[in-house]
Design a protein around this motif. Structure first.
Motif, mmCIF file in Angstrom:
data_model
loop_
_atom_site.group_PDB
_atom_site.id
_atom_site.type_symbol
_atom_site.label_atom_id
_atom_site.label_comp_id
_atom_site.label_asym_id
_atom_site.label_seq_id
_atom_site.Cartn_x
_atom_site.Cartn_y
_atom_site.Cartn_z
ATOM 1 N N ALA A 85 0.823 -1.213 0.000
ATOM 2 C CA ALA A 85 0.000 0.000 0.000
ATOM 3 C C ALA A 85 0.857 1.262 0.000
ATOM 4 O O ALA A 85 0.472 2.280 -0.591
ATOM 5 N N ILE A 86 2.009 1.215 0.670
ATOM 6 C CA ILE A 86 2.892 2.378 0.694
ATOM 7 C C ILE A 86 3.298 2.776 -0.720
ATOM 8 O O ILE A 86 3.484 3.956 -1.026
ATOM 9 N N ARG A 87 3.396 1.781 -1.605
ATOM 10 C CA ARG A 87 3.797 2.027 -2.994
ATOM 11 C C ARG A 87 2.597 2.200 -3.921
ATOM 12 O O ARG A 87 2.767 2.429 -5.116
ATOM 13 N N ASN A 88 1.392 2.056 -3.389
ATOM 14 C CA ASN A 88 0.190 2.099 -4.208
ATOM 15 C C ASN A 88 -0.819 3.049 -3.549
ATOM 16 O O ASN A 88 -1.504 2.666 -2.605
ATOM 17 N N PRO A 89 -0.908 4.296 -4.007
ATOM 18 C CA PRO A 89 -1.761 5.295 -3.348
ATOM 19 C C PRO A 89 -3.213 4.876 -3.191
ATOM 20 O O PRO A 89 -3.834 5.169 -2.167
ATOM 21 N N GLU A 90 -3.771 4.197 -4.173
ATOM 22 C CA GLU A 90 -5.171 3.790 -4.074
ATOM 23 C C GLU A 90 -5.358 2.770 -2.948
ATOM 24 O O GLU A 90 -6.296 2.870 -2.145
ATOM 25 N N ALA A 91 -4.449 1.798 -2.876
ATOM 26 C CA ALA A 91 -4.519 0.802 -1.805
ATOM 27 C C ALA A 91 -4.269 1.457 -0.451
ATOM 28 O O ALA A 91 -4.896 1.104 0.550
ATOM 29 N N ALA A 92 -3.344 2.425 -0.426
ATOM 30 C CA ALA A 92 -3.036 3.121 0.831
ATOM 31 C C ALA A 92 -4.262 3.865 1.347
ATOM 32 O O ALA A 92 -4.561 3.849 2.544
ATOM 33 N N ALA A 93 -4.982 4.526 0.458
ATOM 34 C CA ALA A 93 -6.167 5.275 0.863
ATOM 35 C C ALA A 93 -7.237 4.332 1.409
ATOM 36 O O ALA A 93 -7.893 4.630 2.417
#
Length: 215
Positions: A116-124
């Motif tokens: 998620a840290i590398r994937n903004p959508e997953a992080a949100a």
């Protein structure tokens, strides 16, 4: 979320979650493919996509199931701590004793966090899920302190954030240093002290809780 989890679909969903948990823990979230998950559970890709749109959606179904168990345990500990001579210590002891030290889930959630840290959508999406859990933990802490005549002077969700960090950080150390770190002991010692430090006697409040900090 899985769609239409009734009857045979519920059985399929449960088996997919079990298979995914095994593959995620072994391969990591990025290293695990939908094909691997299907092969582990004996399913076709069609069976997967009839239940989940993506690996991310599958993970969040796992997250919610795990969060439900955690919050249920905290609520049970709260009820059992009511009326104790020292509710904070009683609660912390019960919560620490309930820690399942689930290595599999720790690996899965940590791997997804890195993804998620590398994937903004997953992080949100993860941030929204995490916040909902922290808010509920904060409400439980608020109720716990009320049994002692105290109230928080910081945002309850901030204490929820600290509690999650304490548990996850302690368990990470225990996994890295088996036999040298007792994560349960850390939680029993630290959690009551933190709740006490960031609360005050309700009788001292003149105009409601004073917020000393924010998330």
């Amino acid at each position: 979320m899985p769609r239409g989890s009734t009857g045979q679909r519920a059985v399929t969903t449960a088996r997919l979650l079990e298979s995914a948990a095994e593959v995620f823990a072994e391969r990591g979230f990025n290293g695990a493919s939908i094909g691997m998950i299907c092969e582990r559970g004996g399913f076709t890709r069609g069976a997967f996509y009839s239940n989940f749109a993506s690996k991310d959606e599958l993970f969040f179904a796992m997250f919610e199931a795990h969060a439900d168990v955690l919050l249920s345990r905290l609520r049970t500990a709260l009820e059992q701590a009511r009326g104790a001579s020292d509710p904070l210590q009683r609660f912390a002891g019960l919560v620490a004793g309930q820690a399942d030290n689930d290595r599999q889930w720790f690996l899965i959630s940590t791997e997804f966090t890195l993804y998620a840290i590398r994937n903004p959508e997953a992080a949100a999406a993860l941030a929204r899920k995490d916040e909902a859990v922290r808010q509920e933990i904060g409400r439980i802490f608020t109720e716990l302190l009320a049994t002692t005549g105290r109230e928080l002077v910081v945002d309850p969700a901030l204490l929820g954030r600290f509690a999650v960090a304490l548990r996850e950080g302690g368990y990470a150390q225990e996994l890295v240093e088996p036999g040298n770190v007792d994560a349960r002991l850390m939680e029993r010692l630290i959690l009551p002290a933190v709740l006490d430090a960031f609360s005050r006697n309700s009788a001292d409040s003149l105009s409601g809780p004073q917020r000393l900090d924010r998330q």
